[in-house]
Design a protein around this motif. Sequence first.
Motif, short mmCIF file in Angstrom:
data_model
loop_
_atom_site.label_atom_id
_atom_site.label_comp_id
_atom_site.label_asym_id
_atom_site.label_seq_id
_atom_site.Cartn_x
_atom_site.Cartn_y
_atom_site.Cartn_z
N SER A 32 0.72 -1.06 -0.09
CA SER A 32 0.15 -0.12 0.04
C SER A 32 0.72 1.03 -0.02
CB SER A 32 -0.89 -0.03 1.23
OG SER A 32 -1.87 -0.91 1.03
N ASP A 34 2.17 4.79 0.95
CA ASP A 34 2.15 5.62 2.17
C ASP A 34 2.06 6.90 2.08
OD1 ASP A 34 2.29 6.70 4.73
OD2 ASP A 34 4.41 6.09 4.95
N PRO A 35 0.67 7.44 1.86
CA PRO A 35 0.56 9.02 1.56
C PRO A 35 1.57 9.94 2.22
CG PRO A 35 -1.76 7.82 1.94
CD PRO A 35 -0.54 7.13 2.51
N ASP A 58 -4.10 13.91 -1.26
CA ASP A 58 -5.19 13.11 -1.08
C ASP A 58 -5.25 11.86 -1.92
OD1 ASP A 58 -7.04 11.39 0.17
OD2 ASP A 58 -8.58 12.84 0.23
N THR A 60 -4.93 7.26 -2.73
CA THR A 60 -4.68 5.96 -2.30
C THR A 60 -4.06 4.92 -3.30
OG1 THR A 60 -6.91 5.29 -2.90
CG2 THR A 60 -6.54 6.06 -0.69
N GLY A 61 -3.18 3.95 -3.16
CA GLY A 61 -2.79 3.29 -4.12
C GLY A 61 -2.23 1.92 -3.74
N THR A 62 -2.16 0.89 -4.58
CA THR A 62 -1.24 -0.22 -4.17
C THR A 62 -0.52 -0.68 -5.37
OG1 THR A 62 -3.23 -1.37 -5.49
CG2 THR A 62 -3.52 -0.87 -3.10
N LEU A 77 -3.80 3.35 -8.70
CA LEU A 77 -3.74 4.69 -7.80
C LEU A 77 -5.04 5.51 -8.09
CD1 LEU A 77 -1.64 6.55 -6.35
CD2 LEU A 77 -1.05 7.66 -8.22
N ASP A 78 -5.61 5.84 -6.91
CA ASP A 78 -6.69 6.97 -7.04
C ASP A 78 -6.39 8.39 -6.33
OD1 ASP A 78 -9.37 5.11 -7.99
OD2 ASP A 78 -8.00 3.88 -6.93
N THR A 108 -12.15 12.50 -9.11
CA THR A 108 -10.97 11.54 -8.82
C THR A 108 -10.12 11.23 -10.41
OG1 THR A 108 -12.37 10.12 -7.47
CG2 THR A 108 -10.37 9.17 -8.22
N THR A 110 -7.46 8.55 -12.01
CA THR A 110 -7.09 7.29 -11.71
C THR A 110 -6.08 6.76 -12.62
OG1 THR A 110 -8.78 6.33 -13.06
CG2 THR A 110 -9.26 6.69 -10.78
N SER A 201 2.00 -5.51 2.68
CA SER A 201 0.95 -5.81 3.49
C SER A 201 1.26 -7.15 4.27
CB SER A 201 -0.32 -6.19 2.40
OG SER A 201 -0.65 -5.23 1.71
#
Length: 202
Positions: A32, A34-35, A58, A60-62, A77-78, A108, A110, A201
């Motif tokens: 994940s 880390d922002p 702001d 989130t991403g994986t 990524l979002d 958003t 993406t 994770s």
Amino acid sequence: MGIFGRKSDDTDTTSADTAVNPDLAALTGDYSIDPSHTTLGFTARHAMVTNVKGKFLDFTGTLHLDGSDPAKSTASLDVKMESIDTGSPDRDGHLKSADFFKTDEFPTMTFRSTSAEALGGDDYRITGDLEILGTTKPITIDLEFNGAAKDPFGNERVGFEGKAEILRSEFGLTWNAALETGGVLVSEKIKLNFDISAIKSA
């Protein structure tokens, strides 16, 4: 040290660049982003004479990293467009408006990867679909692997730096203003830069 391969001073560099180091298979897994330790930035030319830099706060991403076969690695990524920050509230407000990102209608941005490859050493390339204002275009991101470490809190981290370029008009970002001296206020080409820290994770 590369995430999928490592150069060695006493081996042939051509074969070393493409070799897979078995020790790095331990990095395989899901991560994940880390922002708080990641920067998603951009640079635009302003008035033909200087650069304006900004970032998004702001998101989130994986990541899924495959230490044995980099082609199986993926990224997602979002980004919340309301979180844009260029250091000027007035400019940020303009960027959120109907002239640019229309954040009320398109909240958003993406990115979804479609392919990945190792280029040799610490260099990698990931290609994927970037969606802005409801328009999706392919984009290629060149990445450099910065390393892997366990932080004081026991988190296993990996780090990457990346860069890419887009033409904003391809995403419907066409607003501009002509300058009296010639040229336009905002450049067509936008440079993207990434400084990514991701946590494995459990």
